[in-house]
Design a protein around this motif. Structure first.
Motif, PDB file in Angstrom:
ATOM      1  N   MET A 144       1.283  -1.172  -0.247  1.00 13.42           N
ATOM      2  CA  MET A 144       0.156  -0.119   0.119  1.00 13.42           C
ATOM      3  C   MET A 144       0.759   1.453   0.230  1.00 13.42           C
ATOM      4  O   MET A 144       0.342   2.385  -0.161  1.00 13.42           O
ATOM      5  CB  MET A 144      -0.670   0.178   1.478  1.00 13.42           C
ATOM      6  CG  MET A 144      -1.858  -0.804   0.987  1.00 13.42           C
ATOM      7  SD  MET A 144      -3.145  -1.298  -0.067  1.00 13.42           S
ATOM      8  CE  MET A 144      -4.042   0.162   0.349  1.00 13.42           C
ATOM      9  N   LEU A 145       1.884   0.628   0.776  1.00 13.56           N
ATOM     10  CA  LEU A 145       3.037   2.549   0.194  1.00 13.56           C
ATOM     11  C   LEU A 145       2.939   2.779  -0.485  1.00 13.56           C
ATOM     12  O   LEU A 145       3.900   2.315  -1.607  1.00 13.56           O
ATOM     13  CB  LEU A 145       4.890   1.797   0.925  1.00 13.56           C
ATOM     14  CG  LEU A 145       5.202   3.171   1.801  1.00 13.56           C
ATOM     15  CD1 LEU A 145       4.670   4.191   2.525  1.00 13.56           C
ATOM     16  CD2 LEU A 145       6.283   2.758   2.012  1.00 13.56           C
ATOM     17  N   THR A 177      -0.663   6.669   1.059  1.00 19.52           N
ATOM     18  CA  THR A 177      -0.533   5.018   0.062  1.00 19.52           C
ATOM     19  C   THR A 177      -0.322   4.765  -1.367  1.00 19.52           C
ATOM     20  O   THR A 177      -0.842   6.492  -1.619  1.00 19.52           O
ATOM     21  CB  THR A 177      -1.729   4.050   0.590  1.00 19.52           C
ATOM     22  OG1 THR A 177      -3.172   5.080   0.160  1.00 19.52           O
ATOM     23  CG2 THR A 177      -2.011   3.865   2.061  1.00 19.52           C
ATOM     24  N   LYS A 179      -8.905   0.617  -0.304  1.00 17.15           N
ATOM     25  CA  LYS A 179      -8.793   2.153  -1.006  1.00 17.15           C
ATOM     26  C   LYS A 179      -9.111   2.017  -2.250  1.00 17.15           C
ATOM     27  O   LYS A 179      -9.143   1.713  -3.157  1.00 17.15           O
ATOM     28  CB  LYS A 179      -7.037   2.861  -0.976  1.00 17.15           C
ATOM     29  CG  LYS A 179      -6.970   4.549  -1.498  1.00 17.15           C
ATOM     30  CD  LYS A 179      -5.520   5.077  -1.295  1.00 17.15           C
ATOM     31  CE  LYS A 179      -5.292   5.857  -1.657  1.00 17.15           C
ATOM     32  NZ  LYS A 179      -3.985   6.703  -1.723  1.00 17.15           N
ATOM     33  N   THR A 189     -10.075   5.456   2.176  1.00 17.01           N
ATOM     34  CA  THR A 189      -9.046   3.960   2.791  1.00 17.01           C
ATOM     35  C   THR A 189      -9.548   3.362   3.940  1.00 17.01           C
ATOM     36  O   THR A 189      -9.691   4.141   4.934  1.00 17.01           O
ATOM     37  CB  THR A 189      -7.913   4.292   3.198  1.00 17.01           C
ATOM     38  OG1 THR A 189      -7.145   5.288   2.169  1.00 17.01           O
ATOM     39  CG2 THR A 189      -6.413   3.313   3.208  1.00 17.01           C
TER      40      THR A 189
END
Length: 740
Positions: free
Chosen positions: A205-206, A232, A299, A313
């Motif tokens: 997700m980063l 994210t 998300k 999210t």
């Protein structure tokens, strides 16, 4: 308390490694190229899509990409936030010359004046990235975890191997952690057991992480030491599915464009357990319940207009463990379970090509239950935050920001704990706590970032907050100045005031003092930076002065009579040459505080005096990378046992303590290695060829160093025993990740 055997925990966290960096593979006709900005600098994590074919990839840290296309003509679209999308038609065939795609800045791109001190990571497209997202994925020993990887940066002087962020002598609660603009107070797994070991969200997700260890913008309030601002990812035109597995668990992640350029979703989840590792390696400890955790994230991104975007999210996580653990001269079963729910809604809108507006609403509900012997407790922390921000691009070198926020936090704690912290034996006297604290904190800020003249840039701002019932509103002036000494040389100075609300547990009307005022700190920082492409050198000296820290009080339980300081130097050197790259960081810290039961200013608990990290990575071949990480720190402070006495009434021995933090644990060192291989899978049956495949081998604590986490004692305190750190035993773990 000691909760998990070091090598078992190390195995548990490497689950995150399954989300490795993306790479394209040879299938049909590979089309290669690089995405650059107007100045010729590479743009990392730009998306390169073939919309008609529903295929897409992301550029790496060098702006390079490879996308596999069927033979024939196709349109490619390259885009990144802050740039105008570029379109090109290509004829996919063998021997195609690599493409060069240039993205122009948005017509009204917001000004970026690099004035910030103590910032690491992406803070804007014209600021140097000291550690990029790719570094997080590939840092050896970092388990592809943002918190473990951050430990390699200067400014974090952590006294243990946990994930909690200790910034320049400050308590982890002195660092604000945001995710997609909302405040997230419990972003770790196994937090109740050990202060946190790794992120409670999948690193798939980063997108980016901005970290500041001091002198940060007026935009951020309510903390004394640092900021970690995480975003994210938000791809709009990719359709991918990834699966991963190793000895500790499995993960699944996906990005899916429901309506290209308009609506997409991103999701990731994982499960981990140490049962298989127990069977393979054995254990010298009893685990009534194997450590296990799970997490999931989803998300949704809606681009409702060319100048507007809405995203939502959700993160959910839980963990549980049971382990026989020593505490002083007592050994009992420590059991803990926790769960967390976090959600955030964010809207971004550009108005009249000059004003960028952002609105954020977030909430969190975290609960934890623990037992240890005859004692135990429950904690619930819940709250919400709303914030509105505006950025007005007055000109190319003048930017004004302003905004306001309201945060509401509730903390409920019920516990039965020892009345005497040295007596955990059956029948020991106990004390019962039941606290209910509520804090509402409104605030507002304004900041002016501008070009003064010639090589001189400045940021001036301030914020007002009401963080505690007592003391009314606080006002924090902040400022920074940057002087460009030469094309690659920058001198920066910064200073300001910072306030933070007392921990809600101290504000309970029955067991605390609701009239406590907010804590206060002043920052002063001066730094020099040399930045030339991939070569970067930075030296910073800092001084923090603390006031109104919390101390014990005989009449009111707690008072604002504490004070202290933190001062030191941080150094970072980063470079790359051909296939070899890496960085070296070093931090020196001198910090003393008077808080809680300290009779005077004593060595602070939060940090170590010397900390250093060397990270190096070497690309052996196009698909093979080897990396190493060496970490060394001086010993953490602790409260030593200097004698013993016999309690005839209870029939037990009791410790005689020395002064708080007057002891030092042995020095710490650790060597980690990692090998990564990228490969592809051909099309099989109805399954298309894979877009990325990663296999890796990670070796943690290669030299098998038994670093000391804490000391425990025999029943009569005649013998002291060293308890190994979380990763106190050599561990080798292998895993694989596949993506389509």
């Amino acid at each position: 308390m000691r909760s998990l055997r070091p090598w078992v925990l190390a195995g548990a966290i490497v689950l995150a490694l399954s989300a490795g960096p993306r790479a394209a593979c040879a299938a049909e006709f590979p089309v290669t190229g690089v995405v650059r900005d107007a100045a010729g600098s590479p743009i990392e994590y730009a998306t390169v899509n073939a919309p008609a074919l529903k295929r897409g990839v992301s550029t790496d840290a060098d702006g390079s990409f490879t996308i596999v296309l069927p033979g024939g003509e196709a349109e490619l679209v390259a885009q990144q936030v802050g740039y105008v999308a570029a379109r090109v038609r290509v004829l996919a065939r063998a021997g195609l010359t690599p493409l060069v795609l240039t993205l122009r800045d948005e017509p009204v791109a917001l000004a970026e004046v690099t004035v910030r001190t103590s910032s690491f990571g992406k803070a804007g497209k014209s600021e140097g990235a000291v550690v990029s997202r790719m570094d997080v994925y590939t840092t050896p020993g970092g388990a592809a975890d943002v918190f473990q990887s951050l430990r390699a940066l200067p400014g974090i002087n952590a006294p243990n191997e946990g994930a909690a962020v200790y910034v320049r002598g400050g308590d982890p609660r002195e660092t604000l952690i945001r995710l997609d603009g909302g405040d997230i107070g419990h972003p770790y797994h196994y937090e109740g057991a050990s202060g946190g070991l790794f992120a409670a969200f999948d690193n798939y997700m980063l997108k980016s992480a901005f970290f500041s260890s001091g002198g940060f913008s007026s935009k951020y309030g309510g903390v004394l030491s640092g900021v970690l601002d995480i975003e994210t990812q938000d791809p709009m035109n990719t359709r991918t599915v990834s699966v991963g597995a190793n000895l500790a668990g499995a993960s699944l992640s996906s990005s899916w464009a429901l309506v290209p350029d308009r609506l997409s979703i991103v999701g990731a989840g994982g499960l981990s357990t140490t049962t298989l590792l127990h069977r393979l390696y054995g254990t010298s400890r009893d685990y009534p319940q194997d450590p296990a955790s799970d997490h999931g994230a989803l998300k949704a991104i809606l681009k409702y207009a060319p100048t507007g975007r809405l995203s939502a999210t959700y993160l959910g996580s839980s963990d549980r463990v049971g382990v026989v653990s020593p505490r002083l001269n007592f050994e009992g079963t420590y059991a803990q379970r926790a769960r967390n729910h976090y959600g955030v809604l964010q809207v971004d809108q550009l108005v009249a090509k000059k004003l960028a507006l952002t609105g954020v609403a977030s909430w969190q509900d975290w609960r934890s239950h623990w037992t240890y012997g005859a004692f135990g407790g429950d904690t619930r922390e819940a709250g919400w935050t709303t914030q509105a921000d505006a950025v007005w691009a007055v000109s190319a070198a003048h930017e004004i920001s302003f905004g306001a926020r309201v945060a509401r936090n509730a903390s409920d704690r019920a516990a039965i704990s020892p009345a005497d912290s040295t007596d955990f034996e059956p029948g020991a006297p106990d004390k019962r706590l039941d606290t209910r604290a509520r804090v509402t904190a409104p605030g507002a800020y304004v900041e002016d970032k501008f070009h003064l003249a010639g090589p001189l840039y400045a940021t001036l701002g301030g914020r007002a907050d009401r963080l505690a019932r007592a003391g009314g509103w606080t006002f924090d002036p902040r400022g920074a100045l940057a002087v460009r000494l030469a094309p690659h040389h920058m001198l920066r100075v910064a200073g300001g005031r910072y306030h933070q609300s007392p921990d809600p547990a101290y504000l309970d009307p029955v067991y605390g003092n609701p009239d406590l005022a907010s804590l206060e700190a002043d920052h002063a920082i001066v730094g020099y930076e040399w930045l030339d492409g991939d070569r970067n050198a930075r030296v910073e000296a800092y001084h923090k002065t603390y006031r109104r820290l919390i101390t014990n009080d005989a009449q009111a339980y707690y008072a604002n009579d504490g004070h202290g300081f933190a001062r030191g130097v941080d150094v970072l050197l980063k470079a790359s040459h051909r296939d070899l790259g890496g960085w070296l960081s070093y931090g020196y810290l001198d910090s003393k505080r008077r808080e809680l039961d300290d009779p005077r200013e004593l060595t602070a608990t939060y940090g170590v005096r010397h900390s250093g990290t060397l990270v190096a990575q070497y690309r052996v071949a196009a698909s093979w990378t080897l990396g190493t990480r060496v970490t060394a720190t001086s010993g953490a402070p602790y409260k030593p046992v200097v004698g013993r006495s016999y309690d005839a009434a209870r029939g037990i021995w009791r410790p005689v303590y020395g002064e708080n933090n007057s002891g030092r644990l042995p020095a710490f060192s650790r060597l980690d290695l990692r090998a990564t291989h990228l490969f592809s899978l051909p099309a099989i049956g109805g399954l298309r060829a894979s877009s990325v495949c990663v296999v890796y081998v990670e070796a943690l604590n290669v030299l098998n160093r038994h670093n000391t986490l804490r000391y425990s004692y025999s029943a009569d305190y005649a013998e002291r025993r060293s308890e190994d750190s979380y990763f106190g035993r050599r561990l080798i773990v292998a895993g694989v990740s596949l993506a389509w």
